[in-house]
Design an enzyme around this catalytic site. Sequence first.
Site, PDB file in Angstrom:
ATOM      1  N   ASP A  37       0.739  -1.299  -0.089  1.00  0.00           N
ATOM      2  CA  ASP A  37       0.239   0.014  -0.004  1.00  0.00           C
ATOM      3  C   ASP A  37       0.907   1.239   0.081  1.00  0.00           C
ATOM      4  O   ASP A  37       2.043   1.223   0.463  1.00  0.00           O
ATOM      5  CB  ASP A  37      -0.828   0.043   1.295  1.00  0.00           C
ATOM      6  CG  ASP A  37      -2.068   0.627   0.845  1.00  0.00           C
ATOM      7  OD1 ASP A  37      -2.241   1.912   0.746  1.00  0.00           O
ATOM      8  OD2 ASP A  37      -3.318   0.297   1.030  1.00  0.00           O
ATOM      9  N   ASP A  53       3.533   1.618  -4.721  1.00  0.00           N
ATOM     10  CA  ASP A  53       2.413   2.245  -5.233  1.00  0.00           C
ATOM     11  C   ASP A  53       2.146   1.633  -6.480  1.00  0.00           C
ATOM     12  O   ASP A  53       3.366   1.137  -7.381  1.00  0.00           O
ATOM     13  CB  ASP A  53       3.097   3.743  -5.439  1.00  0.00           C
ATOM     14  CG  ASP A  53       2.199   4.575  -6.293  1.00  0.00           C
ATOM     15  OD1 ASP A  53       1.164   3.857  -7.215  1.00  0.00           O
ATOM     16  OD2 ASP A  53       2.150   5.592  -6.522  1.00  0.00           O
ATOM     17  N   VAL A  54       0.981   0.880  -6.750  1.00  0.00           N
ATOM     18  CA  VAL A  54       0.894   0.110  -7.750  1.00  0.00           C
ATOM     19  C   VAL A  54       0.857   0.597  -9.212  1.00  0.00           C
ATOM     20  O   VAL A  54       1.104  -0.199 -10.336  1.00  0.00           O
ATOM     21  CB  VAL A  54      -0.672  -0.625  -8.013  1.00  0.00           C
ATOM     22  CG1 VAL A  54      -0.745  -1.334  -6.597  1.00  0.00           C
ATOM     23  CG2 VAL A  54      -1.688   0.473  -7.720  1.00  0.00           C
ATOM     24  N   ASN A  80      -6.036  -5.621  -5.652  1.00  0.00           N
ATOM     25  CA  ASN A  80      -7.222  -4.558  -4.987  1.00  0.00           C
ATOM     26  C   ASN A  80      -7.219  -3.238  -4.976  1.00  0.00           C
ATOM     27  O   ASN A  80      -8.136  -2.572  -4.974  1.00  0.00           O
ATOM     28  CB  ASN A  80      -7.477  -5.375  -3.454  1.00  0.00           C
ATOM     29  CG  ASN A  80      -8.086  -4.282  -2.664  1.00  0.00           C
ATOM     30  OD1 ASN A  80      -9.462  -4.233  -2.627  1.00  0.00           O
ATOM     31  ND2 ASN A  80      -7.530  -3.631  -2.010  1.00  0.00           N
ATOM     32  N   TYR A 146     -13.379   6.035 -13.739  1.00  0.00           N
ATOM     33  CA  TYR A 146     -13.612   4.838 -12.965  1.00  0.00           C
ATOM     34  C   TYR A 146     -14.246   3.547 -13.826  1.00  0.00           C
ATOM     35  O   TYR A 146     -13.992   2.462 -13.651  1.00  0.00           O
ATOM     36  CB  TYR A 146     -14.266   5.167 -11.586  1.00  0.00           C
ATOM     37  CG  TYR A 146     -14.483   4.054 -10.546  1.00  0.00           C
ATOM     38  CD1 TYR A 146     -13.181   3.613  -9.762  1.00  0.00           C
ATOM     39  CD2 TYR A 146     -15.495   3.310 -10.292  1.00  0.00           C
ATOM     40  CE1 TYR A 146     -13.279   2.738  -8.747  1.00  0.00           C
ATOM     41  CE2 TYR A 146     -15.659   2.425  -9.353  1.00  0.00           C
ATOM     42  CZ  TYR A 146     -14.666   1.919  -8.514  1.00  0.00           C
ATOM     43  OH  TYR A 146     -14.686   0.769  -7.604  1.00  0.00           O
ATOM     44  N   LYS A 150     -12.483  -0.059 -14.615  1.00  0.00           N
ATOM     45  CA  LYS A 150     -13.150  -1.197 -14.023  1.00  0.00           C
ATOM     46  C   LYS A 150     -13.651  -2.121 -15.303  1.00  0.00           C
ATOM     47  O   LYS A 150     -13.556  -3.304 -15.180  1.00  0.00           O
ATOM     48  CB  LYS A 150     -14.013  -0.972 -13.195  1.00  0.00           C
ATOM     49  CG  LYS A 150     -13.709  -0.207 -11.752  1.00  0.00           C
ATOM     50  CD  LYS A 150     -12.323  -1.190 -11.061  1.00  0.00           C
ATOM     51  CE  LYS A 150     -12.188  -0.497  -9.776  1.00  0.00           C
ATOM     52  NZ  LYS A 150     -11.065  -1.159  -9.153  1.00  0.00           N
ATOM     53  N   ILE A 179     -19.890  -1.323  -0.621  1.00  0.00           N
ATOM     54  CA  ILE A 179     -19.072  -2.009   0.357  1.00  0.00           C
ATOM     55  C   ILE A 179     -18.799  -0.847   1.326  1.00  0.00           C
ATOM     56  O   ILE A 179     -17.895  -0.004   1.015  1.00  0.00           O
ATOM     57  CB  ILE A 179     -17.870  -2.921   0.042  1.00  0.00           C
ATOM     58  CG1 ILE A 179     -18.497  -3.713  -1.124  1.00  0.00           C
ATOM     59  CG2 ILE A 179     -17.402  -3.784   1.085  1.00  0.00           C
ATOM     60  CD1 ILE A 179     -19.210  -4.914  -1.002  1.00  0.00           C
ATOM     61  N   THR A 181     -16.549   1.032   3.331  1.00  0.00           N
ATOM     62  CA  THR A 181     -15.124   1.186   3.731  1.00  0.00           C
ATOM     63  C   THR A 181     -14.700   2.572   3.639  1.00  0.00           C
ATOM     64  O   THR A 181     -15.743   3.442   3.480  1.00  0.00           O
ATOM     65  CB  THR A 181     -14.160   0.384   2.189  1.00  0.00           C
ATOM     66  OG1 THR A 181     -14.713   1.384   0.985  1.00  0.00           O
ATOM     67  CG2 THR A 181     -14.490  -0.881   1.905  1.00  0.00           C
TER      68      THR A 181
HETATM   69  N1  LIG Z   1     -15.956  -0.108  -1.208  1.00  0.00           N
HETATM   70  C1  LIG Z   1     -16.857  -0.423  -2.449  1.00  0.00           C
HETATM   71  O1  LIG Z   1     -17.994  -0.084  -2.532  1.00  0.00           O
HETATM   72  C2  LIG Z   1     -16.302  -0.856  -3.728  1.00  0.00           C
HETATM   73  C3  LIG Z   1     -17.244  -1.276  -4.791  1.00  0.00           C
HETATM   74  C4  LIG Z   1     -16.519  -1.796  -5.982  1.00  0.00           C
HETATM   75  C5  LIG Z   1     -15.258  -2.107  -6.169  1.00  0.00           C
HETATM   76  N2  LIG Z   1     -14.591  -1.570  -5.239  1.00  0.00           N
HETATM   77  C6  LIG Z   1     -13.138  -1.837  -5.339  1.00  0.00           C
HETATM   78  O2  LIG Z   1     -12.517  -2.489  -4.229  1.00  0.00           O
HETATM   79  C7  LIG Z   1     -11.132  -1.814  -4.177  1.00  0.00           C
HETATM   80  C8  LIG Z   1     -10.879  -1.550  -2.518  1.00  0.00           C
HETATM   81  O3  LIG Z   1     -11.638  -0.555  -2.347  1.00  0.00           O
HETATM   82  P1  LIG Z   1     -12.039   0.058  -0.770  1.00  0.00           P
HETATM   83  O4  LIG Z   1     -13.489   0.409  -0.994  1.00  0.00           O
HETATM   84  O5  LIG Z   1     -11.502  -0.880   0.047  1.00  0.00           O
HETATM   85  O6  LIG Z   1     -10.968   1.327  -0.985  1.00  0.00           O
HETATM   86  P2  LIG Z   1     -10.170   2.110   0.218  1.00  0.00           P
HETATM   87  O7  LIG Z   1      -9.859   3.502  -0.253  1.00  0.00           O
HETATM   88  O8  LIG Z   1     -10.870   1.977   1.611  1.00  0.00           O
HETATM   89  O9  LIG Z   1      -9.032   1.498   0.437  1.00  0.00           O
HETATM   90  C9  LIG Z   1      -8.124   1.187  -0.908  1.00  0.00           C
HETATM   91  C10 LIG Z   1      -6.748   1.091  -0.504  1.00  0.00           C
HETATM   92  O10 LIG Z   1      -5.842   1.218  -1.633  1.00  0.00           O
HETATM   93  C11 LIG Z   1      -4.699   1.973  -1.175  1.00  0.00           C
HETATM   94  N3  LIG Z   1      -4.354   2.599  -2.556  1.00  0.00           N
HETATM   95  C12 LIG Z   1      -4.733   3.596  -3.158  1.00  0.00           C
HETATM   96  N4  LIG Z   1      -3.832   3.954  -4.301  1.00  0.00           N
HETATM   97  C13 LIG Z   1      -2.868   3.075  -4.166  1.00  0.00           C
HETATM   98  C14 LIG Z   1      -1.877   2.931  -5.109  1.00  0.00           C
HETATM   99  N5  LIG Z   1      -1.403   3.603  -6.093  1.00  0.00           N
HETATM  100  N6  LIG Z   1      -0.746   1.884  -4.674  1.00  0.00           N
HETATM  101  C15 LIG Z   1      -1.161   1.095  -3.695  1.00  0.00           C
HETATM  102  N7  LIG Z   1      -2.218   1.301  -2.765  1.00  0.00           N
HETATM  103  C16 LIG Z   1      -3.175   2.255  -3.209  1.00  0.00           C
HETATM  104  C17 LIG Z   1      -5.156   3.017  -0.290  1.00  0.00           C
HETATM  105  O11 LIG Z   1      -4.103   3.592   0.503  1.00  0.00           O
HETATM  106  C18 LIG Z   1      -6.156   2.161   0.539  1.00  0.00           C
HETATM  107  O12 LIG Z   1      -5.535   1.780   1.664  1.00  0.00           O
HETATM  108  C19 LIG Z   1     -10.942  -0.884  -5.021  1.00  0.00           C
HETATM  109  O13 LIG Z   1     -10.129  -1.520  -6.339  1.00  0.00           O
HETATM  110  C20 LIG Z   1     -12.301  -0.299  -5.371  1.00  0.00           C
HETATM  111  O14 LIG Z   1     -12.319   0.239  -6.675  1.00  0.00           O
HETATM  112  C21 LIG Z   1     -14.921  -0.884  -3.868  1.00  0.00           C
END
Ligand SMILES: NC(=O)c1ccc[n+]([C@@H]2O[C@H](COP(=O)([O-])OP(=O)(O)OC[C@H]3O[C@@H](n4cnc5c(N)ncnc54)[C@H](O)[C@@H]3O)[C@@H](O)[C@H]2O)c1
Length: 239
Positions: A37, A53-54, A80, A146, A150, A179, A181
């Site tokens: 992360d 950093d991905v 993720n 986005y 996706k 979700i 978060t």
């Molecule tokens: N929460 C939802 O409702 C939801 C719905 C559909 C898809 N998603 C997908 O699920 C995944 C996780 O989402 P979440 O809700 O847990 O998000 P979040 O923002 O709560 O957590 C994401 C994490 O990714 C890290 N991150 C951001 N940019 C980064 C980078 N360049 N390199 C490494 N780490 C990085 C952040 O620091 C954070 O810890 C994402 O791909 C999101 O698009 C989430």
Amino acid sequence: MGRLDGKVALVTGGAQGIGRAVAVLFAQEGAIVYAGDVKAGAAAKGIENVTLDVSQQADWTRVVDAIVKTHGRIDILVNNAGIVKCYGPVHETDAESWNRVLAVNLTGSFIGMQSVLPAMRKAGKGSIINFSSIWGNVGVPGAAAYNAAKGGVRNMTKNAAVTYAKENIRVNSVHPGLIRTPLVEAQPDEMNAGIIAQTPMGRMGTPQEVARGCLFLASDESSFMTGSELVIDGGYLAQ
Ligand SMILES: NC(=O)c1ccc[n+]([C@@H]2O[C@H](COP(=O)([O-])OP(=O)(O)OC[C@H]3O[C@@H](n4cnc5c(N)ncnc54)[C@H](O)[C@@H]3O)[C@@H](O)[C@H]2O)c1
């Protein structure tokens, strides 16, 4: 017996939200887990937090080389990490936002696969889980970048799935609905309420409910699944 005993896993975006829940569950099930992360993750049993950093090739090289040097292999990659960043429609999305959203969500997952595939091909096995979204399957007003990223993840996953199927490397995508978060909690209440109203189950999901799906895809229990879309959305896409 854990369902991932002895497997080596790298989970991106593993400091919080869904990625954290995945890392915690994988560790509980016996995996050796690296949580990559840009943010510092809390210390936890069975999880090693690494800076990643991905969107940066050099970060991937450093992290994957270190894991392979230590364990000789990498069995599971969970791509993720993701950002929304920009909720605008096409005509309000600036180039910088577009490029960053694509860089993290789509290119980040692409470089991730590229980075682990040499070790997985050498080992003759692997499971890659790419995070798409319900917005990878259908359009949503706004969030143009986005939505595009996706959708790209969804089909990039199928490309890799059919390409590496004969090498016993499985590649699947996960499609969460709303979700609870930090990402979602930072969104306006009206926006989240609107999505919940369109969700047949009438609620948000939890990070753990998504993590359990990832556990199945990561484990050998899903040995005949590749190129599939695991939808975890309270029925949103069934309508
Ligand atoms: N929460 C939802 O409702 C939801 C719905 C559909 C898809 N998603 C997908 O699920 C995944 C996780 O989402 P979440 O809700 O847990 O998000 P979040 O923002 O709560 O957590 C994401 C994490 O990714 C890290 N991150 C951001 N940019 C980064 C980078 N360049 N390199 C490494 N780490 C990085 C952040 O620091 C954070 O810890 C994402 O791909 C999101 O698009 C989430």
